[in-house]
Design an enzyme around this catalytic site. Structure first.
Site, PDB file in Angstrom:
ATOM      1  N   GLU A 164       0.965  -1.113  -0.100  1.00 48.68           N
ATOM      2  CA  GLU A 164      -0.178   0.341  -0.180  1.00 48.68           C
ATOM      3  C   GLU A 164       0.944   1.384  -0.112  1.00 48.68           C
ATOM      4  O   GLU A 164       0.310   2.853  -0.803  1.00 48.68           O
ATOM      5  CB  GLU A 164      -0.926  -0.446   1.319  1.00 48.68           C
ATOM      6  CG  GLU A 164      -1.960  -0.789   1.354  1.00 48.68           C
ATOM      7  CD  GLU A 164      -2.741  -0.702   0.201  1.00 48.68           C
ATOM      8  OE1 GLU A 164      -3.406   0.059  -0.560  1.00 48.68           O
ATOM      9  OE2 GLU A 164      -3.723  -2.426  -0.737  1.00 48.68           O
ATOM     10  N   SER A 220     -39.287 -25.861 -24.214  1.00 48.76           N
ATOM     11  CA  SER A 220     -40.553 -25.241 -24.313  1.00 48.76           C
ATOM     12  C   SER A 220     -40.957 -23.920 -23.194  1.00 48.76           C
ATOM     13  O   SER A 220     -42.636 -24.168 -23.763  1.00 48.76           O
ATOM     14  CB  SER A 220     -41.850 -26.555 -24.241  1.00 48.76           C
ATOM     15  OG  SER A 220     -41.128 -27.660 -25.619  1.00 48.76           O
TER      16      SER A 220
END
Length: 740
Positions: A92, A373
């Protein structure tokens, strides 16, 4: 003027210009400083109070709090593994111990990349600046906010030691799955205190805050390992560890703490909510903003849905003879279920797989599988609306071949590979007759079906091909449930939603869903289709729901795709619409060892019925609202004429006031016997021509879900492979009958 004098004068001009620019910039900075000082928040005393932002809370539709994001357990720095401290610093802010809160070198580099490297934006926030973000609750991204962060960072650095700053930072960063702060993260992911983290575990955790959801090791271990390697390489770059240490740590097997799925610990539903909010507000707001999120989730229905999927898939494992415990999830069928409140669009339950912690893939939303279907109700509505047909219109179940220039004929096959002859359209939908669906889409065109599906809420791509009649384009269970809810409401469409309201930490409403629907389908035509779908549940391909004991008024449609790769049932009561899908992630066939395929009626409908029985327990009988212009007639299911209720074979159809049918059944020579017409003759029932050579009606089997074979596959012993249809102009297509 000499040349040297000109040079001196020019240099003097440059010097004063630069000095003026610097002075102007300094003046602007001072003015901005004074203007913003009054708006800056006060740095708390002690600094650890900076992490006392309220947690984000997630509530169900019933007001029950099901998740708290932001719970913290603060610990001193000497109770944190040195490996984790080094991993965070290296990743960081590797100059954290030297800079005064602002890393000038990093800032200049980021500015250069942002300005001169097209398409790239690089951040330069230090750990102190990241910590200062917690004092700003608007989280509105702007240059002014960055300036505020910079000023507060300088203030923090002037008042506190580096150790105090770093200690506050690691106790407030989010790691995902509700873990805030290093102690909570260590216990959540590895079941140990932060002081006992080894190098491999430390590197893994240090990489998570960059994107907690994206790198979640429970759901994306491959991504988390990539991020872990980046962290280890940063530690090598700043000489905290050697390359040998990094390689050893990377190869070390991580033992994540086992978690069990539940409505209070995380689910496909909660993940969907959090991801939606992260996209809208950013992870900072979600994890630090103290939001109150009121969802549409019904906790009772959600628990039932999870259990129904689990039990249904376990039963399917037995049918398919899959018993191996701990086997890869790809070798077990998966499932999804979505339940939506029909008259609002609120998602009440959502399950995206058989085990949330086994696989993160949300099949309820991300899965785009062919509905088979199950797509036919959109086709039948289009035929009624655009062609003036009705449930009593007679069509002929017959071999249908569609000629497409440049390729082989497309010949859709019925499930039983046999033909029953003439039948009314309601019977055709109940039995899911494929050949009649092919004839219907030829009349209304693929674009006509797409128009209806879009109005109902289907958003997935739908190419205008004739095989669309048989559901050959992928959709999600969420889409199917939302679209069928439009039938349940009589043609009023509601957008599906998960979040009712979001409030900030001060109780201000950030967003609120106002229920509003719009009429997209004709009420009377919609009811006709619903009545036909009721037949599917009562005595059609989904009658298993009645046999299992579900007795409320309901309608729906099953779906089974080519090769038995997908099994669906989407059904609804007047108030609740639920869609269920089952299938293999690897797209394998759902077949038993004897080669028997699993249809929607066998694989999905039982799960639907189990869920609906429990979810609607205690509800009163609510009938679908019948429009004023609808009347019912009892007819012969073969030729569509009126018939007495006392006859052995009848079917009741819903007709609009302007729709007429024949008054009585023909007798004598006009009566069709056993479904045959003598060779060389043709006859007409109503406006529908019948042809010679049809199979005898008594020898045919009820047609179940339609199976459309893909090119090169053999879906059944007696069938031939049929090519998928391609988009063609209607004028290019011929439908004809092949006689023996």
């Amino acid at each position: 003027m000499s040349f040297m004098a000109k040079i001196i004068r020019y240099l003097r001009w440059i010097f004063y210009s630069i000095l003026s620019i610097i002075s102007l910039c300094a003046f602007i900075v001072i003015v901005m400083l004074f203007l913003n000082l009054k708006d800056l928040p006060r740095v708390p005393e002690p600094l650890n109070r900076i992490i006392e932002t309220p947690p984000t809370e997630i509530f169900t539709a019933t007001g029950e709090r099901i998740m708290l994001i932001g719970g913290r357990e603060t610990i001193p720095l000497d109770r944190v593994s040195p490996y984790f401290i080094q991993a965070v610093i290296a990743t960081e802010d590797h100059r954290f111990w030297e800079h005064p809160g602002i890393d000038k070198i990093r800032t200049l580099k980021a500015l250069w990349v942002t300005l001169f490297e097209s398409g790239k934006i690089q951040g330069a926030s230090t750990i102190t600046q990241q910590l200062s973000k917690n004092l700003f609750f608007s989280f509105k991204r702007s240059y002014m906010r960055k300036f505020h962060e910079l000023l507060v960072a300088l203030q923090i650095e002037s008042q506190y030691s580096k150790k105090e700053i770093f200690e506050a930072y690691i106790n407030q960063i989010p790691f995902g799955v509700g873990a805030i702060g290093i102690e909570r993260a260590a216990r959540t992911f590895f079941g140990k205190p932060a002081s006992d983290l080894n190098l491999s575990e430390s590197a893994m955790l240090a990489g998570l805050p960059n994107a907690p959801t994206y790198y979640n090791p429970y759901l994306h271990l491959d991504r988390a390992k990539v991020r872990q390697w980046i962290v280890l390489m940063r530690m090598v770059a700043v000489s905290y560890i050697t390359i040998a240490d990094a390689e050893k740590a990377y190869k070390e097997e991580l033992t994540l703490k086992k978690r069990t799925a539940g409505v209070n610990t995380g689910s496909y539903f909660i993940d969907t909510v959090i991801r939606k909010l992260e996209r809208k507000y950013g992870p900072e707001v979600v994890f630090h903003g103290g939001l109150k999120i009121y969802t549409t989730l019904d906790p009772h229905m959600q628990s039932i849905a999870v259990e129904s999927i689990k039990e249904g898939l376990s039963e399917l494992d037995k049918i398919l003879n899959i018993y191996e415990p701990g086997q890869d999830s790809n070798n077990h069928p998966q499932g999804a279920l979505v339940a939506i409140e029909s008259n609002t669009g609120a998602v009440k339950a959502l399950v995206g797989g058989r085990d949330y912690f086994e696989t993160e893939y949300n099949r309820a939303i991300q899965n785009k599988r062919q509905p088979g279907s199950g797509f036919k109700p959109f086709l039948y509505y289009a035929a009624f609306e655009k062609q003036g047909l009705n449930p009593a219109t007679v069509f002929v179940d017959k071999p249908v071949y569609i000629t497409i220039p440049g390729t082989r004929d497309w010949s859709p096959l019925n499930f039983e590979r046999q033909y029953e002859g003439s039948m009314v359209l309601k019977n055709a939908l109940m039995k899911s007759v494929n050949t009649i669906a092919a004839q219907l889409i030829q009349q209304v065109s693929p674009n006509g079906v797409i128009d209806v599906a879009r109005r109902c809420g289907i958003k997935s791509p739908l190419p205008p091909v004739y095989s669309l009649a048989l559901g050959t384009n992928g959709v999600s269970p969420l889409e199917m449930s939302s679209a069928f809810a439009t039938f349940a409401t009589g043609g009023i469409q509601h957008e599906s939603f998960w979040i009712q309201r979001v409030e900030d930490a001060q109780g201000r409403i950030l967003e609120e869903h106002i229920v509003s629907g719009k009429r997209v389908l004709d009420n009377s035509i919609t009811y006709q289709v619903v009545d036909m779908m009721r037949g599917v549940v009562e005595s059609g391909t989904a009658s298993v729901a009645r046999r299992m004991g579900f007795d409320l008024p309901a309608a729906g449609k099953t779906g089974t795709t080519d090769g038995y790769r997908d099994a669906w049932f989407t059904g609804f009561t007047p108030t609740l619409c639920t869609s269920v899908w089952v299938g293999f992630d690897r797209n394998a066939s759902l077949k038993t060892q004897q080669g028997v395929g699993i249809t929607g009626g066998r694989g999905a409908a039982p799960i639907w019925a189990d869920f609906m029985i429990k979810a609607t327990q205690g509800e009163p009988q609510r009938e679908f609202v019948i429009p004023d212009d609808i009347r019912f007639e009892t007819i012969d299911p073969t030729i569509g004429c009126k018939i007495n209720d006392s006859e052995p074979i009848t079917i009741k159809v819903a007709l609009r006031k302007d729709q007429d049918i024949c008054e009585q059944i023909p007798t004598g020579d006009d009566l069709l016997t056993e479904g045959f017409i003598p060779a060389g003759e043709s006859r007409t029932v109503g406006e529908t021509p019948l042809i010679e050579g049809l199979l005898p009606a008594e020898n045919s089997q009820p047609a179940g879900d339609v199976v459309l074979p893909r090119e090169g596959t053999q879906p059944a012993e007696k069938s031939q492979p049929a090519e998928e249809s391609r988009p063609v102009e209607e004028s290019q297509m011929d439908i004809y009958i092949k006689t023996p």
